[in-house]
Design a protein around this motif. Sequence first.
Motif, mmCIF file in Angstrom:
data_model
loop_
_atom_site.group_PDB
_atom_site.id
_atom_site.type_symbol
_atom_site.label_atom_id
_atom_site.label_comp_id
_atom_site.label_asym_id
_atom_site.label_seq_id
_atom_site.Cartn_x
_atom_site.Cartn_y
_atom_site.Cartn_z
ATOM 1 N N LYS A 52 25.986 13.121 -42.326
ATOM 2 C CA LYS A 52 25.243 13.418 -41.292
ATOM 3 C C LYS A 52 23.737 13.579 -41.293
ATOM 4 C CE LYS A 52 26.708 18.344 -41.405
ATOM 5 N NZ LYS A 52 27.463 19.161 -40.753
ATOM 6 N N HIS A 53 23.215 14.113 -42.604
ATOM 7 C CA HIS A 53 21.805 14.236 -42.918
ATOM 8 C C HIS A 53 21.075 13.121 -43.591
ATOM 9 C CE1 HIS A 53 22.054 18.078 -40.985
ATOM 10 N NE2 HIS A 53 23.097 18.535 -41.877
ATOM 11 N N VAL A 54 21.845 11.863 -43.903
ATOM 12 C CA VAL A 54 21.440 10.797 -44.534
ATOM 13 C C VAL A 54 20.572 10.028 -43.605
ATOM 14 C CG1 VAL A 54 21.929 8.659 -46.038
ATOM 15 C CG2 VAL A 54 23.279 10.945 -46.225
ATOM 16 N N LYS A 55 19.575 9.231 -43.965
ATOM 17 C CA LYS A 55 18.755 8.444 -43.303
ATOM 18 C C LYS A 55 18.891 7.213 -43.120
ATOM 19 C CE LYS A 55 14.744 11.697 -43.622
ATOM 20 N NZ LYS A 55 15.216 12.617 -42.704
ATOM 21 N N THR A 56 19.525 6.493 -44.204
ATOM 22 C CA THR A 56 19.745 4.993 -43.899
ATOM 23 C C THR A 56 21.178 4.810 -44.166
ATOM 24 O OG1 THR A 56 19.430 4.588 -46.266
ATOM 25 C CG2 THR A 56 17.385 4.683 -44.725
ATOM 26 N N SER A 57 21.460 3.399 -43.638
ATOM 27 C CA SER A 57 22.904 2.934 -43.838
ATOM 28 C C SER A 57 23.286 2.650 -45.199
ATOM 29 C CB SER A 57 23.216 1.533 -43.195
ATOM 30 O OG SER A 57 23.053 1.682 -41.731
ATOM 31 N N GLN A 58 22.491 2.394 -46.069
ATOM 32 C CA GLN A 58 22.494 2.264 -47.592
ATOM 33 C C GLN A 58 22.891 3.428 -48.169
ATOM 34 O OE1 GLN A 58 22.679 -0.694 -49.400
ATOM 35 N NE2 GLN A 58 22.994 0.566 -51.213
ATOM 36 N N GLU A 59 22.091 4.557 -48.074
ATOM 37 C CA GLU A 59 22.168 5.919 -48.728
ATOM 38 C C GLU A 59 23.578 6.326 -48.056
ATOM 39 O OE1 GLU A 59 18.652 8.319 -47.648
ATOM 40 O OE2 GLU A 59 17.280 6.888 -48.098
ATOM 41 N N ALA A 60 23.777 6.162 -46.896
ATOM 42 C CA ALA A 60 25.199 6.583 -46.345
ATOM 43 C C ALA A 60 26.392 6.078 -47.394
ATOM 44 C CB ALA A 60 25.151 6.665 -44.990
ATOM 45 N N ALA A 61 26.368 5.119 -47.467
ATOM 46 C CA ALA A 61 27.206 4.148 -48.046
ATOM 47 C C ALA A 61 27.369 4.605 -49.450
ATOM 48 C CB ALA A 61 27.356 2.684 -47.865
ATOM 49 N N GLU A 62 26.366 4.863 -50.232
ATOM 50 C CA GLU A 62 26.371 5.128 -51.412
ATOM 51 C C GLU A 62 26.864 6.710 -51.549
ATOM 52 O OE1 GLU A 62 22.172 4.565 -52.764
ATOM 53 O OE2 GLU A 62 22.602 2.299 -52.872
ATOM 54 N N GLN A 63 26.435 7.546 -50.646
ATOM 55 C CA GLN A 63 26.948 8.894 -50.652
ATOM 56 C C GLN A 63 28.325 8.918 -50.483
ATOM 57 O OE1 GLN A 63 25.075 11.778 -51.184
ATOM 58 N NE2 GLN A 63 26.946 12.935 -50.946
#
Length: 85
Positions: A52-63
């Motif tokens: 919910k606090h991640v800024k980009t799609s790439q970062e969200a997928a990696e998280q």
Amino acid sequence: MDNFGDGKLKEHITSEPEVTIKTINRDNQMLILGSDGLWKVMSNQEALDCIKHVKTSQEAAEQLVEEAINRKSCVDISCIVVCFN
């Protein structure tokens, strides 16, 4: 599609997709596409809370992949996140 997948498992699985049509509106923030390696270790809500606090799609997928690994997922983990805003 007789050549798709493992022929020995044809009686147990299907190559027919499950399709749901949804209208995207202001309430929709993102779409998470994940393999069973992700969904076997976390619920939909846990996945949303995780990014919910991640800024980009790439970062969200990696998280999400990292979290699934931390939760000891035992199968392949694939994830794509599409942010709508």
